[in-house]
Design a protein around this motif. Structure first.
Motif, PDB file in Angstrom:
ATOM      1  N   HIS A 346       0.843  -1.187   0.000  1.00 38.93           N
ATOM      2  CA  HIS A 346       0.000   0.000   0.000  1.00 38.93           C
ATOM      3  C   HIS A 346       0.881   1.240   0.000  1.00 38.93           C
ATOM      4  O   HIS A 346       1.797   1.361   0.819  1.00 38.93           O
ATOM      5  N   GLU A 347       0.618   2.156  -0.921  1.00 35.37           N
ATOM      6  CA  GLU A 347       1.352   3.421  -0.985  1.00 35.37           C
ATOM      7  C   GLU A 347       0.537   4.502  -0.286  1.00 35.37           C
ATOM      8  O   GLU A 347      -0.634   4.714  -0.600  1.00 35.37           O
ATOM      9  N   MET A 348       1.155   5.185   0.672  1.00 37.58           N
ATOM     10  CA  MET A 348       0.450   6.218   1.435  1.00 37.58           C
ATOM     11  C   MET A 348       0.181   7.477   0.618  1.00 37.58           C
ATOM     12  O   MET A 348      -0.756   8.221   0.889  1.00 37.58           O
ATOM     13  N   GLY A 349       0.996   7.755  -0.380  1.00 39.85           N
ATOM     14  CA  GLY A 349       0.869   8.993  -1.144  1.00 39.85           C
ATOM     15  C   GLY A 349      -0.492   9.156  -1.801  1.00 39.85           C
ATOM     16  O   GLY A 349      -1.003   8.231  -2.440  1.00 39.85           O
ATOM     17  N   GLY A 350      -1.092  10.333  -1.644  1.00 41.14           N
ATOM     18  CA  GLY A 350      -2.358  10.644  -2.285  1.00 41.14           C
ATOM     19  C   GLY A 350      -3.576  10.019  -1.654  1.00 41.14           C
ATOM     20  O   GLY A 350      -4.680  10.087  -2.213  1.00 41.14           O
ATOM     21  N   THR A 351      -3.445   9.431  -0.495  1.00 40.87           N
ATOM     22  CA  THR A 351      -4.579   8.745   0.136  1.00 40.87           C
ATOM     23  C   THR A 351      -5.374   9.648   1.073  1.00 40.87           C
ATOM     24  O   THR A 351      -6.429   9.249   1.564  1.00 40.87           O
ATOM     25  N   ASP A 352      -4.872  10.857   1.363  1.00 35.81           N
ATOM     26  CA  ASP A 352      -5.516  11.780   2.301  1.00 35.81           C
ATOM     27  C   ASP A 352      -5.655  11.156   3.684  1.00 35.81           C
ATOM     28  O   ASP A 352      -6.648  11.359   4.378  1.00 35.81           O
ATOM     29  N   THR A 353      -4.671  10.356   4.089  1.00 34.90           N
ATOM     30  CA  THR A 353      -4.676   9.766   5.413  1.00 34.90           C
ATOM     31  C   THR A 353      -3.316   9.946   6.070  1.00 34.90           C
ATOM     32  O   THR A 353      -2.279   9.897   5.401  1.00 34.90           O
ATOM     33  N   THR A 354      -3.333  10.171   7.369  1.00 34.24           N
ATOM     34  CA  THR A 354      -2.126  10.247   8.179  1.00 34.24           C
ATOM     35  C   THR A 354      -2.275   9.276   9.332  1.00 34.24           C
ATOM     36  O   THR A 354      -3.290   9.290  10.029  1.00 34.24           O
TER      37      THR A 354
END
Length: 390
Positions: A346-354
């Motif tokens: 899973h790539e965190m980039g662009g997911t609007d989640t922290t």
């Protein structure tokens, strides 16, 4: 006797429950008059219509459902009382901004909606009696110092669920230091060993529980001693969950730290990055639901694994994060695909989640003080709970 009750506490400052005054609505006519004024009695809307509106609000946020019920008695009588351990009324999006010690200055605690950034102020039970030990799907996990009991509190409805005393958790585990005589070492777990909790429910198509819920606690003692216990409201003892299926890392139980409750199920990760689920029938036990495969399948002895909410509005997904290196400064993220029983990168980039390890996921765009699309390491959780980021 253990029970679910609604104790006389003051909750969030919400709309008064007094009967509303009929609202005058101007009506224009076809004649030359200024128009007559029609009084509309909003308190006596059709019960089915009130129920439909309440259901739509509940699907978005239980806080809005509670506000609707606070308007007047007829609206309350047309909707279901949320003061039970019913998963439909769990405040999943609401996070208590407090550490283990609750406020003692008489002021209400601060809650933040992890999806919208909205804030509520709610007065909680006497902090001299209760200690906060995390949350599960928005329910607060509290320990009562006078009775030694664990309880769950829905902070939006003030509904309590009492559970057995922690002194009843006595588990026998193998002795360390190369002792292979087959004897065991009795470990006495206490409230300070609680790392995660969950509520297991059998839910029908309407989201309503079919049977009595079961509460699960994930416990840690020292570096490698772990245990999972469960109980139903009304029980007097905690039951041990069989973890024998997970004893495949150098002949020892994996160091399971924490866990995650998702829509009536409870999952735990091991160091190797596999995901296991707690099942309570026919007997409480752990079972594998997803394993690392290929190049990702490693021993995991130098790694830590965490399960966190995906933050996705569609469905109820979760992510597995594996950290490693000095201070666990590196991480990989995986989507947990329960349907296909597998893990995918899973790539965190662009997911609007922290993500704040070990267990919190925020919508990045709702919190300008957090860095978007990354995972903060475990030591940042304390700063989050002190409100430094939100």
């Amino acid at each position: 006797m253990s029970r679910v009750d609604k104790r006389p506490r003051r909750a969030a400052r919400r709309t008064s429950g007094a009967e509303p005054v009929p609202v005058p609505v101007p009506v224009t006519g076809s004649d030359d008059s200024l128009g007559e004024v029609e009084e509309r009695d909003w308190a006596h809307l059709l019960p089915d219509l009130v129920g439909k509106i309440a259901g739509d609000l509940l699907s978005d946020d239980v806080a809005e459902y509670i506000r609707l019920r606070a308007v007047c008695k007829p609206w309350r009588s047309s909707t279901t009382d949320p003061s039970t351990l019913d998963p439909r009324f769990f405040p999943r999006q609401w996070l208590l901004i407090a550490e283990e010690k609750l406020r003692r200055d008489g002021k209400p605690e601060r809650f933040v909606n992890v999806r919208t950034g909205a804030t509520l102020r709610i007065e909680l039970p006497n902090p001299k009696e209760y200690t906060h030990h995390g949350n599960t799907e928005g329910l607060l996990v509290l320990w009562h110092s006078l009775t030694d009991t664990v309880c769950l509190l829905n902070p939006l409805t003030m509904a309590f669920t009492d559970l057995p005393m922690m002194s009843t958790v006595q588990l026998t585990q193998p002795l360390g230091d190369g002792d292979d005589n087959g004897d065991g070492d009795v470990i006495y777990y206490s409230y300070c060993n609680i790392k995660a909790a969950g509520v297991l429910t059998d839910i029908d198509n309407m989201g309503r529980p079919r049977s009595k819920p079961t509460v699960v606690l994930s416990l840690n003692w020292g570096m490698i001693r772990t245990a999972i216990v469960c109980a139903e409201p009304g029980d007097t003892l905690w039951r041990a969950v069989d973890m024998s299926c997970a004893g495949d890392i150098e002949c020892e139980l994996p160091a399971i730290h924490g866990g995650l409750a998702v829509q009536g199920r409870f999952f735990v990760p091991n160091r190797a990055g596999d995901v296991l689920e707690v099942e309570v029938r026919p007997q409480p036990r752990l079972t594998y639901v997803a394993r690392q495969a290929g190049d990702e399948a490693q021993s995991g002895l130098n790694q830590r694994s965490y399960l966190v909410p995906s933050g996705n509005d569609v469905g109820a997904g979760m992510l597995l994060l594996r950290t490693w290196g000095p201070g666990n400064v590196h991480y990989q993220a995986f989507t947990v695909d329960l349907g296909n029983r597998r893990l995918a990168r899973h790539e965190m980039g662009g997911t609007d989640t922290t993500v704040f390890l070990p267990s919190v996921t925020l919508r990045s765009s709702a919190f300008p003080n957090v860095v978007a699309n990354i995972a903060y390491l475990k030591r940042h959780m304390k700063a989050l709970m002190q409100g430094l980021y939100i």
